[in-house]
Scaffold this active site. Structure first.
Site, PDB file in Angstrom:
ATOM      1  N   THR A  45       5.489  -5.335   4.270  1.00 16.50           N
ATOM      2  CA  THR A  45       6.524  -5.172   5.291  1.00 16.50           C
ATOM      3  C   THR A  45       6.612  -6.382   6.212  1.00 16.50           C
ATOM      4  O   THR A  45       7.681  -6.712   6.715  1.00 16.50           O
ATOM      5  CB  THR A  45       6.227  -3.895   6.114  1.00 16.50           C
ATOM      6  OG1 THR A  45       6.298  -2.797   5.211  1.00 16.50           O
ATOM      7  CG2 THR A  45       7.226  -3.680   7.229  1.00 16.50           C
ATOM      8  N   SER A  91       2.666  -3.669  -1.243  1.00 15.99           N
ATOM      9  CA  SER A  91       1.224  -3.675  -1.533  1.00 15.99           C
ATOM     10  C   SER A  91       0.800  -2.587  -2.519  1.00 15.99           C
ATOM     11  O   SER A  91      -0.297  -2.635  -3.057  1.00 15.99           O
ATOM     12  CB  SER A  91       0.409  -3.598  -0.253  1.00 15.99           C
ATOM     13  OG  SER A  91       0.439  -2.320   0.299  1.00 15.99           O
ATOM     14  N   THR A 124       0.629  -2.855   4.427  1.00 12.51           N
ATOM     15  CA  THR A 124      -0.379  -2.009   5.075  1.00 12.51           C
ATOM     16  C   THR A 124      -0.853  -0.858   4.192  1.00 12.51           C
ATOM     17  O   THR A 124      -1.941  -0.328   4.420  1.00 12.51           O
ATOM     18  CB  THR A 124       0.168  -1.424   6.392  1.00 12.51           C
ATOM     19  OG1 THR A 124       1.353  -0.679   6.112  1.00 12.51           O
ATOM     20  CG2 THR A 124       0.452  -2.519   7.407  1.00 12.51           C
ATOM     21  N   ASP A 125      -0.042  -0.469   3.191  1.00 13.57           N
ATOM     22  CA  ASP A 125      -0.410   0.719   2.395  1.00 13.57           C
ATOM     23  C   ASP A 125      -1.790   0.578   1.755  1.00 13.57           C
ATOM     24  O   ASP A 125      -2.580   1.524   1.751  1.00 13.57           O
ATOM     25  CB  ASP A 125       0.622   0.965   1.274  1.00 13.57           C
ATOM     26  CG  ASP A 125       1.956   1.458   1.815  1.00 13.57           C
ATOM     27  OD1 ASP A 125       2.054   1.737   3.019  1.00 13.57           O
ATOM     28  OD2 ASP A 125       2.910   1.561   1.012  1.00 13.57           O
TER      29      ASP A 125
HETATM   30  N1  ASP Z   1       4.991  -0.324   1.673  1.00 17.25           N
HETATM   31  C1  ASP Z   1       4.593  -1.437   2.503  1.00 17.25           C
HETATM   32  C2  ASP Z   1       3.466  -2.162   1.803  1.00 17.25           C
HETATM   33  O1  ASP Z   1       2.369  -1.709   1.824  1.00 17.25           O
HETATM   34  C3  ASP Z   1       4.182  -0.931   3.854  1.00 17.25           C
HETATM   35  C4  ASP Z   1       3.759  -1.981   4.849  1.00 17.25           C
HETATM   36  O2  ASP Z   1       3.509  -3.115   4.542  1.00 17.25           O
HETATM   37  O3  ASP Z   1       3.625  -1.610   6.048  1.00 17.25           O
HETATM   38  O4  ASP Z   1       3.680  -3.194   1.212  1.00 17.25           O
END
Ligand code: ASP
Length: 354
Positions: A45, A91, A124-125
């Site tokens: 993200t 991710s 973050t995932d």
């Molecule tokens: N779906 C995103 C990822 O993990 C969520 C994020 O980065 O906050 O790439």
């Protein structure tokens, strides 16, 4: 030559030196003394682009590492930044091949004395998983910091630029040397072993629950209060330099009345299993029967966030306690452990030590 031209030229000539000076104009030490930091970008993200002002419905992994840096011109005062684009994905699409490429790249660049530390931008995932994998496989004392954001770059008050700025400050700081892999998010510094994602939407989503942050960052000031006590980085036994894959480990989430044939199926397709048990790693009698008869390594963790499983909690003699590792982190340790030794005694020792 006009006075303005002379001033501009002096400014241009001075810029690289300004970035390399160890002190600010008012005599304060700069984090890292202006040394080199490598930003390795993987997507997520933080590199997401969507409808102007909105936080949802965006495309992750759309901006490059260079584009991320443009949003934080102040970074030039902290360090000289080199970039490496490892991949540009959500991710959830990070693979073992990407992990190996990332860890090998860090191990290679860490040999360069000019490189002070590393920042990895990541979704973050699964950030906690990559952080823990690197914590077990990078062979350097130099700071390795992961960061990301909950809001895409195009949202109002995007959190990426501040997280990136603070991460570079941590990676350039003396305090972060030898502390294992760190995650910097929303003003806090976390250890790779205990960090986790706790919210699907807010900017403090990355946290460490009961175990808490080990430090804070305020603008460029890095304050670290604790050192991780579990084995990490240079002290681990894992050598991934010659690997092109990892053993397969499946995670099984127990819930009331869960079908035991799931366990049989997963065991038939895996080199090892991790059970996300209920409470202190518990599961039904039907699961006990199947798990107790397996001949592949089985590690028992908990589906509870603040889960600690000890040997005394185990329902089957052939299983190993995950200690306080979450199921997804227990799976990483098990995958790496199986590259060394699959015996129960070895795994028991490892899950206590790491
Ligand atoms: N779906 C995103 C990822 O993990 C969520 C994020 O980065 O906050 O790439």
């Amino acid at each position: 030559m006009t006075i303005i031209m002379i001033l501009v030229l002096c400014g241009i000539m001075f810029l690289p030196f300004a970035a390399a000076r160890a002190e600010t104009a008012d005599g304060h030490a700069k984090p890292g003394g202006g040394r080199k930091i490598v930003v390795l970008a993987t997507g997520g993200t933080i590199a997401g682009v969507g409808e102007e002002g909105k936080t949802a419905g965006y495309t992750p992994g759309a901006l490059t590492a260079e584009e991320l840096l443009l949003a934080v011109p102040k970074l030039a005062q902290v360090a000289q930044i080199d970039t490496v684009q490892i991949c540009n994905v959500n991710s959830d699409d990070i693979t073992v091949e990407i992990w190996l490429a990332l860890a090998n790249k860090i191990n290679e660049l860490a040999r360069d004395p000019a490189v002070r530390g590393f920042v990895i931008t990541h979704g973050t995932d699964t950030m906690e998983e990559t952080a823990y994998f690197l914590n077990l496989t990078v062979k350097t004392d130099k700071p390795v910091v992961l960061t990301g954001s909950m809001r895409p770059a195009t949202s109002i008050s995007a959190d990426g630029p501040m997280n990136l700025y603070q991460s570079v400050c941590v990676a350039a700081s003396d305090e972060a040397v030898g502390k294992g892999v760190l995650v910097v998010f929303s003003d806090r510094i976390y250890s790779a072993r205990t960090v986790s994602k706790y919210s699907t939407y807010n900017v403090t989503a990355i946290s460490a629950g009961e175990r808490g942050a080990i430090g804070v960052v305020r603008d460029g000031t890095v304050l670290l209060y604790e050192s991780p006590s579990k084995t990490h980085t240079t002290q681990t036994v894992f050598d991934i330099s010659a690997l092109s894959a990892l053993p397969r480990v499946s995670i099984l989430y127990f819930s009331l009345d869960a079908d035991p044939s799931l366990v049989r199926f997963a065991a038939g397709h895996s080199d090892g299993l991790v059970i996300a048990g209920a409470g202190a790693g518990e599961f039904s009698r039907k699961w006990i029967e199947v798990i107790g008869g397996l001949s592949i390594p089985v590690v028992v963790s908990s589906r509870i966030d603040d889960g600690v499983i000890t040997k005394e909690n185990l329902l089957c003699k052939n299983t190993v306690a995950a200690n306080s590792l979450s199921p997804q982190k227990a799976a990483i340790l098990l995958r790496l452990a199986l590259t060394v030794d699959a015996s129960q005694e070895y795994l028991e020792e490892l899950f206590l030590q790491y």
